[in-house]
Structure formats: C-alpha cells, structure tokens
Design an enzyme around this catalytic site. Sequence first.
Site, PDB file in Angstrom:
ATOM      1  N   LYS A  22      11.423  -2.238  22.731  1.00 29.94           N
ATOM      2  CA  LYS A  22      10.806  -2.745  21.502  1.00 29.94           C
ATOM      3  C   LYS A  22      11.667  -3.825  20.850  1.00 29.94           C
ATOM      4  O   LYS A  22      11.171  -4.887  20.484  1.00 29.94           O
ATOM      5  CB  LYS A  22      10.606  -1.602  20.499  1.00 29.94           C
ATOM      6  CG  LYS A  22      10.230  -2.078  19.104  1.00 29.94           C
ATOM      7  CD  LYS A  22      10.092  -0.948  18.100  1.00 29.94           C
ATOM      8  CE  LYS A  22      11.322  -0.606  17.331  1.00 29.94           C
ATOM      9  NZ  LYS A  22      11.671  -1.485  16.203  1.00 29.94           N
ATOM     10  N   ASN A  23      12.946  -3.533  20.687  1.00 34.21           N
ATOM     11  CA  ASN A  23      13.765  -4.457  19.899  1.00 34.21           C
ATOM     12  C   ASN A  23      14.099  -5.749  20.648  1.00 34.21           C
ATOM     13  O   ASN A  23      14.492  -6.742  20.027  1.00 34.21           O
ATOM     14  CB  ASN A  23      15.017  -3.755  19.364  1.00 34.21           C
ATOM     15  CG  ASN A  23      14.637  -2.754  18.278  1.00 34.21           C
ATOM     16  OD1 ASN A  23      13.517  -2.772  17.774  1.00 34.21           O
ATOM     17  ND2 ASN A  23      15.568  -1.869  17.938  1.00 34.21           N
ATOM     18  N   ARG A  93       8.869  -5.264  10.315  1.00 40.57           N
ATOM     19  CA  ARG A  93      10.123  -5.657   9.665  1.00 40.57           C
ATOM     20  C   ARG A  93      10.831  -6.784  10.402  1.00 40.57           C
ATOM     21  O   ARG A  93      11.529  -7.582   9.801  1.00 40.57           O
ATOM     22  CB  ARG A  93      11.047  -4.452   9.561  1.00 40.57           C
ATOM     23  CG  ARG A  93      10.426  -3.410   8.684  1.00 40.57           C
ATOM     24  CD  ARG A  93      11.411  -2.568   7.955  1.00 40.57           C
ATOM     25  NE  ARG A  93      10.685  -1.802   6.973  1.00 40.57           N
ATOM     26  CZ  ARG A  93      10.090  -0.655   7.242  1.00 40.57           C
ATOM     27  NH1 ARG A  93      10.185  -0.121   8.440  1.00 40.57           N
ATOM     28  NH2 ARG A  93       9.417  -0.027   6.316  1.00 40.57           N
ATOM     29  N   CYS A 117      13.809  -1.118   3.537  1.00 36.82           N
ATOM     30  CA  CYS A 117      13.021  -0.194   4.335  1.00 36.82           C
ATOM     31  C   CYS A 117      13.550   1.202   4.137  1.00 36.82           C
ATOM     32  O   CYS A 117      14.497   1.407   3.405  1.00 36.82           O
ATOM     33  CB  CYS A 117      13.070  -0.578   5.792  1.00 36.82           C
ATOM     34  SG  CYS A 117      14.634  -0.198   6.534  1.00 36.82           S
ATOM     35  N   ARG A 122      17.909  -3.872   3.278  1.00 37.19           N
ATOM     36  CA  ARG A 122      17.919  -4.661   4.523  1.00 37.19           C
ATOM     37  C   ARG A 122      18.147  -6.137   4.212  1.00 37.19           C
ATOM     38  O   ARG A 122      17.221  -6.948   4.299  1.00 37.19           O
ATOM     39  CB  ARG A 122      16.591  -4.433   5.225  1.00 37.19           C
ATOM     40  CG  ARG A 122      16.708  -4.569   6.702  1.00 37.19           C
ATOM     41  CD  ARG A 122      15.832  -3.606   7.411  1.00 37.19           C
ATOM     42  NE  ARG A 122      16.015  -3.777   8.832  1.00 37.19           N
ATOM     43  CZ  ARG A 122      15.364  -3.107   9.751  1.00 37.19           C
ATOM     44  NH1 ARG A 122      14.468  -2.233   9.403  1.00 37.19           N
ATOM     45  NH2 ARG A 122      15.608  -3.310  11.027  1.00 37.19           N
ATOM     46  N   PRO A 123      19.368  -6.496   3.839  1.00 36.60           N
ATOM     47  CA  PRO A 123      19.626  -7.887   3.475  1.00 36.60           C
ATOM     48  C   PRO A 123      19.549  -8.808   4.692  1.00 36.60           C
ATOM     49  O   PRO A 123      19.698  -8.357   5.832  1.00 36.60           O
ATOM     50  CB  PRO A 123      21.052  -7.853   2.921  1.00 36.60           C
ATOM     51  CG  PRO A 123      21.686  -6.659   3.528  1.00 36.60           C
ATOM     52  CD  PRO A 123      20.589  -5.663   3.812  1.00 36.60           C
ATOM     53  N   ILE A 124      19.325 -10.122   4.442  1.00 35.21           N
ATOM     54  CA  ILE A 124      19.366 -11.082   5.558  1.00 35.21           C
ATOM     55  C   ILE A 124      20.366 -12.206   5.250  1.00 35.21           C
ATOM     56  O   ILE A 124      20.244 -13.313   5.756  1.00 35.21           O
ATOM     57  CB  ILE A 124      17.960 -11.655   5.907  1.00 35.21           C
ATOM     58  CG1 ILE A 124      17.317 -12.351   4.706  1.00 35.21           C
ATOM     59  CG2 ILE A 124      17.052 -10.603   6.472  1.00 35.21           C
ATOM     60  CD1 ILE A 124      16.183 -13.288   5.116  1.00 35.21           C
ATOM     61  N   ASP A 125      21.353 -11.883   4.400  1.00 38.32           N
ATOM     62  CA  ASP A 125      22.328 -12.910   4.018  1.00 38.32           C
ATOM     63  C   ASP A 125      23.046 -13.513   5.228  1.00 38.32           C
ATOM     64  O   ASP A 125      23.350 -14.708   5.245  1.00 38.32           O
ATOM     65  CB  ASP A 125      23.357 -12.315   3.036  1.00 38.32           C
ATOM     66  CG  ASP A 125      24.045 -11.095   3.604  1.00 38.32           C
ATOM     67  OD1 ASP A 125      23.341 -10.100   3.892  1.00 38.32           O
ATOM     68  OD2 ASP A 125      25.275 -11.125   3.807  1.00 38.32           O
ATOM     69  N   GLN A 126      23.293 -12.717   6.267  1.00 37.77           N
ATOM     70  CA  GLN A 126      24.005 -13.255   7.424  1.00 37.77           C
ATOM     71  C   GLN A 126      23.127 -14.188   8.260  1.00 37.77           C
ATOM     72  O   GLN A 126      23.608 -15.126   8.875  1.00 37.77           O
ATOM     73  CB  GLN A 126      24.560 -12.117   8.302  1.00 37.77           C
ATOM     74  CG  GLN A 126      25.602 -11.260   7.593  1.00 37.77           C
ATOM     75  CD  GLN A 126      26.783 -12.078   7.077  1.00 37.77           C
ATOM     76  OE1 GLN A 126      27.442 -12.795   7.831  1.00 37.77           O
ATOM     77  NE2 GLN A 126      27.043 -11.994   5.779  1.00 37.77           N
ATOM     78  N   ASP A 305      19.927   4.200  16.207  1.00 39.45           N
ATOM     79  CA  ASP A 305      18.525   4.575  16.414  1.00 39.45           C
ATOM     80  C   ASP A 305      18.389   5.920  17.135  1.00 39.45           C
ATOM     81  O   ASP A 305      17.316   6.520  17.139  1.00 39.45           O
ATOM     82  CB  ASP A 305      17.782   3.465  17.170  1.00 39.45           C
ATOM     83  CG  ASP A 305      17.714   2.178  16.347  1.00 39.45           C
ATOM     84  OD1 ASP A 305      17.902   2.259  15.118  1.00 39.45           O
ATOM     85  OD2 ASP A 305      17.502   1.103  16.933  1.00 39.45           O
ATOM     86  N   ILE A 327      25.850   2.610  10.261  1.00 36.00           N
ATOM     87  CA  ILE A 327      25.121   1.338  10.160  1.00 36.00           C
ATOM     88  C   ILE A 327      24.266   1.276   8.896  1.00 36.00           C
ATOM     89  O   ILE A 327      24.392   0.345   8.107  1.00 36.00           O
ATOM     90  CB  ILE A 327      24.190   1.121  11.393  1.00 36.00           C
ATOM     91  CG1 ILE A 327      24.971   1.272  12.710  1.00 36.00           C
ATOM     92  CG2 ILE A 327      23.465  -0.214  11.307  1.00 36.00           C
ATOM     93  CD1 ILE A 327      25.939   0.174  13.024  1.00 36.00           C
ATOM     94  N   ARG A 397       4.553   2.703  16.184  1.00 37.82           N
ATOM     95  CA  ARG A 397       5.113   1.344  16.121  1.00 37.82           C
ATOM     96  C   ARG A 397       6.040   1.099  17.304  1.00 37.82           C
ATOM     97  O   ARG A 397       6.220  -0.047  17.723  1.00 37.82           O
ATOM     98  CB  ARG A 397       5.959   1.201  14.846  1.00 37.82           C
ATOM     99  CG  ARG A 397       5.211   0.798  13.612  1.00 37.82           C
ATOM    100  CD  ARG A 397       6.182   0.584  12.460  1.00 37.82           C
ATOM    101  NE  ARG A 397       7.346  -0.153  12.891  1.00 37.82           N
ATOM    102  CZ  ARG A 397       8.612   0.171  12.577  1.00 37.82           C
ATOM    103  NH1 ARG A 397       8.872   1.198  11.815  1.00 37.82           N
ATOM    104  NH2 ARG A 397       9.597  -0.558  13.018  1.00 37.82           N
TER     105      ARG A 397
END
Length: 428
Positions: A22-23, A93, A117, A122-126, A305, A327, A397
Amino acid sequence: MEKFVIRGGKPLMGEVTISGAKNAAVAILPATILAGGKCVLENLPSISDVGACLDILSAMGAQVRTINKHTVEIDTTHITKTMVPDEMSRQMRASYYFIGALLGRFGKATVSMPGGCNLGPRPIDQHLKAFAAFGAKDSVDNGMIDVQASELHGEEVFFDTVSVGATINAMLAAVMAKGTTILENVAKEPHIVDVANFLNTMGADVRGAGTDVIKIRGVEKMHGCTYSIIPDQIEAGSYMVAAAVTGGNVLVKNVIPKHLEPITSKMEKAGVTIEEFDDAVRVTRQGDLEALNIKTMPHPGFPTDMQPLMTVMLALANGTSIVTEGIWENRFRYVDELSRMGVNIQVAGRVAVIEGVQELLPAPMRATDLRAGAAMVMAALAANGVSEIREIDHIERGYEDIVEKLKGLGADIKRIEKPEGAVLKQAH
Ligand code: EPU
C-alpha cells in the site's frame, strides 16, 4: 454500517498470498504524473486507498485503464490540472504525494492540507522544507496548500526528522529539478527504495535509496514504463501474527523475507517458529508465546505499523511486555477497544505495559484505524466465540480481500453489508 463477524478459536492453516505494498502504491501512483506518458503498474493492491489515488488521477485528466485486478495502465500525457479537488484528497492521507509529483512536473500544485489523523498530529513541515530548498514558495488558503516555483533547482536538504513522506515527496519534486539534490537523514523503508526504483525506470537518476543519503541528478524529461510494486511488508506481518495468535501453521507467500526481518526477529524471540524460503515464510506456533519488549523506529527498526498487531500477540504471551511507540504521538487509542476482550494493558503516553492473559474474550469492537483494525481482526480470530468489528472501512483502505484471504486459511469470518437487529451503542 458494514461489519466483520468472526468466530475465533481455530488455528489458521494453509497458504496466503500477499498483495502489493500500500505505502509504495500510494506514492507510485501520483509519481506517474512525472512520466507525462504511459505507465503500466503491476502488483497494485486492490484496496480503497489505491482506488482513491486512481480517482484523483482521472479527475486530473489522466487516462486510467484497468487491465486486470492488479494491473493498471495510466497515461498522464494530457494532465493539465494542478489542483487536486479537496473532497478527493481528503479521502486519503497520502494525497500529499500529489504535491511533490505536480510540483516536479508543472512547478505548481494545490492540494488540501492533510488533516491530523488518529495516530496524532501529522505535520508536513519537512516536506515543505525540501520544496523551499528547491526554490518553491508555499501558502495555505482555505485549508488548501499551494506550492509554486518558477524553476526548481537541486539543493542539499538535511531532514530534522526521519520521514517517509518527506523523503518520497522530496524525491518526486527533485527528479526533474536543475542540478543535483542531496537528501540527508532520509527514511530507508523498503517502499522508499521501491519508489526510487520506479522513478529510475521512468528515466530519473536517483541513487542511494535505502541508505541515509539519497543523491538525485535532475533529468530534463522522464518517460512511461512498466513496473511491478513490491509486496506489502505489513500485510505479510499481519498474517504472520494471525498464525501466531491462533497457534496455526501458515505459509505466507509473495513476500521479500529480507523486508520482514525486523518483524521475524521479534516474533522468533516470542517463541514463534519462522522458516524462510525465497519468496515465502512459514509461520508456526506450538508452544507458549513469551513476553518481550519492542520499540518502534524508522526502518530497519521495528515498524510502527506492526505495533498494534504485536501488542495483540503480546497480550497473549507469558509475562510482562513493554511496547514503546517511537514514531507517532498517539498510536495506542485502540487499547480501549481491545480492553473489551479482557486484555491487561496499561498505557502511559507512548508506552504500553502488557500483562499477558491466558485467553482473549470475544467482544464487539470498532476499528479505530487501519492497523488497529487489523489487530482487532487477529485478536478476534484468537478468541473463542463470536466477535464483531465495525467501521471496517479503515481496514479495507489497506488490506485486500481480507475476508477471503482469512477464509482461505480456515477462519470463520463474514462481512455483513448492513447489520440487522440492534445497533451497538459505542462511545466514539
Ligand atoms: N513528521 C514531522 N514532519 C514532517 C513529516 C513527518 O514532524 O514533515 C513526523 C510525524 O509526525 C511522525 C514522524 O515524523 O511523528 C514520521 O512520519 P512519516 O512522515 O514517516 O510518516 P508518513 O509518511 O506520514 C508513512 C506511512 C504510515 C507509517 C509512517 C511511518 C504512508 C502513506 N504512510 O506515513 O503508514 O506509519 O510512514 O512508517 O506511507 C499505515 O500504513 O497504517 C500508516 C499509518
């Protein structure tokens, strides 16, 4: 209001075939935008997250043709839109990969901000840090994030956090940037390597994926290709746990045993027997399960996971286990649901202390997220009696044909479309 009804207490026996990862798939699908041509993707898992990605690609103007259940042809030649419709990107997501892919090809992208979530913020700063280093500017308006660059150029980026999403997104944005990009402190998961291999098959020059440093030489153009996605390490681990908690004997097929090592080594320590073959593992458990300590970490550490699944296994082990989530800030919410089954687990922040019990009791539960939902299914298979799991859309999902695959191992599991009779009242 679909649900799974599971009558547990039977050892699982037989063979199960693992689907594509999936990922990897949710990154590779947006990455086809970079081809500006035709890609044939094989071993795509048939799960709702993949469906959501394909819907977005179609809405953007890509031609999507289903060849068979696991093979799709995607022609991204005529994509002109650079904005992903809000309601579509919210379905999934990982829609943030559309930012990197659109930015890489068109120099601009507008996608809705990924919400927090149920695993924590769930930041996306990076991700944004990398885009900014390549010359892009970002702004947020009405919940949508807009990223634009007049020209992308290669740069050195040192990530402050090891992030799967930021590593992949930076690769997507950099493959056609001018000059050389060096990404440091990157994630090393098997799907990072798979995405890099896919990009290279489309004509990119990405080296070092799977190590701490990735070097990308920007190319002018990329092209279509045929590519087969790696097997899903976490789906494999989930069926390994199913065999272990039911005291079964299962051959888990279509896997890359090396990708499973972090899982295999912990399960063996807990008393599970695992035999490795070229592309399969046999998992058997005859004696008792033994307690152990686990801390989840970026690859090659123990994967987060798998944390809920291992927690279920350790809930049945002799003695006290400690599971530490390294994590996500909030990945133990499901323990409340699991406590309906008589588990003895105390959670304090990111640490769970598990006192093993002799048996799990059947109970009604609701899936709180994808992996927690899968863990509840495995717990229900181990419990003598009938359990019900609601909110199974979370599970679907990411797990292809979970009911059929478990039935193939002798499990008594049914998917009920619309539950009849009384609706369970549960706190949300
Ligand atoms: N983080 C930041 N800033 C960022 C990005 C991440 O602080 O810009 C933090 C996160 O808050 C988290 C940590 O870094 O604490 C790791 O996050 P990462 O970016 O690696 O996670 P992700 O890319 O959003 C993917 C998987 C998750 C999996 C994690 C970790 C996909 C679509 N999702 O998420 O998978 O848990 O990596 O391995 O690839 C799942 O499949 O059930 C799932 C949740």
